[in-house]
Structures are given as structure tokens and as C-alpha cells.
Design a protein around this motif. Structure first.
Motif, short mmCIF file in Angstrom:
data_model
loop_
_atom_site.label_atom_id
_atom_site.label_comp_id
_atom_site.label_asym_id
_atom_site.label_seq_id
_atom_site.Cartn_x
_atom_site.Cartn_y
_atom_site.Cartn_z
N SER A 1 13.29 9.96 18.68
CA SER A 1 14.65 9.64 18.22
C SER A 1 15.59 9.54 19.42
CB SER A 1 15.17 10.73 17.26
OG SER A 1 15.24 11.97 17.93
N LEU A 2 16.80 9.12 19.18
CA LEU A 2 17.81 8.95 20.23
C LEU A 2 18.92 9.97 20.05
CD1 LEU A 2 19.23 7.45 22.53
CD2 LEU A 2 20.05 5.81 20.86
N ALA A 3 18.79 11.08 20.74
CA ALA A 3 19.84 12.11 20.75
C ALA A 3 20.32 12.46 19.35
CB ALA A 3 21.02 11.62 21.61
N GLY A 4 19.38 12.52 18.40
CA GLY A 4 19.73 12.88 17.04
C GLY A 4 20.36 11.77 16.23
N LYS A 5 20.53 10.58 16.83
CA LYS A 5 21.15 9.46 16.13
C LYS A 5 20.13 8.72 15.27
CE LYS A 5 25.54 9.14 17.50
NZ LYS A 5 26.68 8.95 16.60
N ALA B 1 24.20 3.21 28.82
CA ALA B 1 24.48 3.77 30.14
C ALA B 1 24.85 5.24 30.10
CB ALA B 1 25.61 2.98 30.80
N ASP B 2 25.23 5.76 28.93
CA ASP B 2 25.73 7.13 28.87
C ASP B 2 25.26 7.74 27.57
OD1 ASP B 2 27.13 9.50 28.79
OD2 ASP B 2 28.97 8.64 29.62
N PHE B 3 24.48 8.80 27.61
CA PHE B 3 23.94 9.42 26.42
C PHE B 3 24.83 10.53 25.86
CE2 PHE B 3 20.28 7.25 27.97
CZ PHE B 3 19.49 7.03 26.87
N ARG B 4 25.99 10.73 26.44
CA ARG B 4 26.87 11.79 25.95
C ARG B 4 27.42 11.43 24.58
NH1 ARG B 4 30.96 12.26 30.84
NH2 ARG B 4 30.74 9.99 30.59
N ALA C 1 32.13 -0.50 27.85
CA ALA C 1 32.69 -0.25 26.53
C ALA C 1 31.95 0.91 25.89
CB ALA C 1 32.58 -1.50 25.66
N LYS C 2 32.59 1.56 24.94
CA LYS C 2 31.95 2.65 24.22
C LYS C 2 31.68 2.19 22.78
CE LYS C 2 32.82 6.95 25.06
NZ LYS C 2 33.43 8.29 25.17
N ILE C 3 30.40 2.18 22.41
CA ILE C 3 29.96 1.78 21.07
C ILE C 3 29.14 2.93 20.50
CG2 ILE C 3 28.70 0.10 19.69
CD1 ILE C 3 31.06 -1.16 21.05
N HIS C 4 29.49 3.40 19.31
CA HIS C 4 28.77 4.52 18.71
C HIS C 4 28.69 5.72 19.67
CE1 HIS C 4 27.56 2.49 15.04
NE2 HIS C 4 27.09 1.47 15.74
N ASN C 5 29.74 5.93 20.42
CA ASN C 5 29.83 7.03 21.38
C ASN C 5 28.88 6.88 22.57
OD1 ASN C 5 31.92 8.56 20.16
ND2 ASN C 5 30.45 9.34 18.66
N PHE C 6 28.31 5.71 22.75
CA PHE C 6 27.49 5.43 23.92
C PHE C 6 28.20 4.40 24.78
CE2 PHE C 6 24.22 6.60 20.73
CZ PHE C 6 23.72 7.73 21.37
N GLN C 7 28.03 4.52 26.08
CA GLN C 7 28.64 3.56 26.99
C GLN C 7 27.65 2.43 27.29
OE1 GLN C 7 30.39 5.27 30.47
NE2 GLN C 7 31.90 6.43 29.32
N ILE C 8 28.15 1.19 27.21
CA ILE C 8 27.34 0.03 27.55
C ILE C 8 28.12 -0.85 28.51
CG2 ILE C 8 26.07 0.04 25.37
CD1 ILE C 8 27.87 -2.28 24.44
N PHE D 1 28.54 -5.48 13.34
CA PHE D 1 27.77 -6.29 14.28
C PHE D 1 27.20 -5.51 15.46
CE2 PHE D 1 31.03 -8.74 12.12
CZ PHE D 1 30.26 -9.71 11.50
N PHE D 2 27.51 -4.21 15.57
CA PHE D 2 26.95 -3.38 16.62
C PHE D 2 26.14 -2.26 15.99
CE2 PHE D 2 30.34 -5.43 19.00
CZ PHE D 2 29.76 -5.63 20.25
N PHE D 3 24.92 -2.06 16.51
CA PHE D 3 24.01 -1.09 15.92
C PHE D 3 23.20 -0.36 16.99
CE2 PHE D 3 24.42 -4.86 13.24
CZ PHE D 3 25.01 -4.31 12.10
N ILE D 4 22.85 0.89 16.70
CA ILE D 4 21.88 1.60 17.53
C ILE D 4 20.50 1.04 17.21
CG2 ILE D 4 20.83 3.82 18.05
CD1 ILE D 4 23.51 5.11 17.22
N ALA D 5 19.82 0.55 18.23
CA ALA D 5 18.56 -0.17 18.01
C ALA D 5 17.43 0.43 18.83
CB ALA D 5 18.74 -1.65 18.37
#
Length: 259
Positions: free
Chosen positions: A126-130, A255-258, A3-10, A94-98
């Protein structure tokens, strides 16, 4: 399942559960001077809501527990305010960059304290500017008995007021920690870290800049094999209209930092 959450793949098929389950055994962790939870079948006369007793076609249990003292829970600022605020109304996403960090609290007098400089150094990258939306603190030593520890009258480690202010000023909305409280066990009701994180200066007449949608999750457990770093957090609660709810925080590796 990806799935893609906040433009990251998990990978949703690989959850990392950092909650502590609630049981009615002596293995359940306990804080704040209460007894263990009670999970027992309903009884009406000679009818018992338990299939193994041979008098019911269903298991029909009543559960009595305290979210603050019996395991992993998530609370809103209603925990410390005169007016009622509900975690069910405060937590709407309920989904957050942590970011997961590990800290060994410092000895200060007779206490073990998580300091501002420790937190600041641990979240420096930081995480890719996020923006980091949730911070997860694992404390050392990280014994497995955290999952069953009896915390009452043990003066557990806690978060300094300055550290809580720094976390708030870092725009972190959700704080998770593997302790029974972010505050000192016996603090004369000051609750300095809670107030600093939620930016509550007046608990009777809530100040306009208090952080209504920020949450604190306490009594998690993060196994040693889970590496420090960046994750997607899924913070699950029960729909209780209460200041706190038992919760199930789940981490997912990114899984994906793009972007």
C-alpha cells in the motif's frame, strides 16, 4: 512547478504521458476491424482548408475516428448498457492516487490471461495507508509496436473475470490497461470483465449498485523505463457526451510522502 495533490507533492513540469497519439497514418493502432482514422481538410468547391495548398489562411481539418478502436480511450459503463451514460458525466474528478504494476499474462488454453492471483500479488503493498484509486496494468512483453499494433483477429491478452472482481472489491475506481480491451476479443458478447469491474448484472435495467463513476482506460502505453510503483494520475478526457472519449492519462512521480 510543485503542486500538492491528495497531500502528496508532485512536479507538474515532469509529466509522464502514457497515451498513444491519434494519427491518420499506418502507425496508428487499430482494433475492432475498422480502418485507420481520417484527418483531412474541409473542401468547399475549389477552396481547401489547408494553408500549404495556398487557398486558405487556416488549417481546417475534419477528423473521423472511433475512440474504442483507434487509440487510448476512457469509457464508462454506458459502453455496455441499454440506457445512455456519458463518460463526460461519469468522470468528474481527474487526479487520483495510482499504482502501476507489470504482469506477464498466463497461458490458459489458447489464451493469454491476466489472473486474479497475479493482480493480487502485484498490488499487495500500500501507499502510506492511502487507498489506491486507479490501477495501471502494463503487460509483458512490452514491445514498442503496441503503439501501432493492428489487433483485429489476433486474440490479444485479456483480464479474467475473477481479476476484475478483485479489482472492484479492492475499491479501485479507475482501471487502465495497455490492451484493446479488458475482455477477450471473441467472447460471444459476454463482456465478463467489463461487467465485473462496473458491477453490472443487468445491462437493460441497470442494477442500483452498478459503479456509475468507475472508468476503464484501454490502449495505453507505458515505456519500460517507467518503474512500477505509486504515482498521481491525471486522467484527461475530451468533453464528449458519449460512452467513451479519447483520453490522455498523465502520471506524476510522488515527490513527498508526508501526509
Amino acid at each position: 512547478m510543485i503542486a500538492k495533490i491528495h497531500n502528496f507533492q508532485i512536479d507538474l513540469s515532469k509529466p509522464i504521458d502514457i497515451s498513444i497519439p491519434l494519427t491518420n497514418t499506418d502507425e496508428n493502432p487499430i482494433a475492432w476491424y475498422i480502418e485507420k482514422p481520417v484527418i483531412e481538410p474541409v473542401v468547399f468547391g475549389d477552396w481547401i482548408g489547408k494553408v500549404s495548398e495556398g487557398k486558405s489562411s487556416t488549417n481546417f481539418n475534419t477528423i473521423s475516428f472511433n475512440p474504442h478502436g483507434h487509440g487510448t480511450h476512457t469509457e464508462c459503463l454506458g459502453h455496455i448498457t441499454n440506457d445512455f451514460y456519458s463518460i463526460n458525466q461519469s468522470l468528474k474528478q481527474f487526479f487520483f492516487i495510482a499504482k502501476l504494476i507489470t504482469i506477464e499474462p498466463e497461458i490458459i488454453g489458447e489464451d493469454l490471461v491476466i489472473t486474479k492471483i497475479q493482480v493480487k500479488n502485484a498490488i499487495a503493498s500500500s501507499l502510506a495507508g492511502k487507498t489506491i484509486e486507479a490501477l495501471i496494468i502494463r503487460t509483458l512483453p512490452n514491445q514498442k509496436d503496441k503503439k501501432s499494433r493492428k489487433y483485429s483477429h489476433t486474440n490479444p491478452p485479456y483480464l479474467s473475470e475473477e481479476a476484475a472482481v478483485f479489482i472492484r472489491e479492492s475499491k479501485i475506481q479507475h482501471l487502465l490497461i495497455d490492451l484493446p480491451s479488458v475482455d477477450k476479443e471473441h467472447d460471444e458478447g459476454k463482456l465478463l470483465a467489463h461487467k465485473a469491474f462496473w458491477n453490472v448484472t443487468n445491462t437493460v435495467h441497470l442494477n442500483s449498485d452498478a459503479r456509475l463513476y468507475a472508468t476503464i482506460t484501454e490502449m495505453i502505453f507505458v515505456p519500460d523505463e517507467i518503474e512500477d510503483g505509486n504515482y498521481i494520475l491525471n486522467l484527461q478526457i475530451v468533453s464528449f457526451e458519449n460512452d467513451a472519449s479519447p483520453s490522455k492519462p498523465i502520471l506524476y512521480k510522488i515527490a513527498d510522502f508526508r501526509l
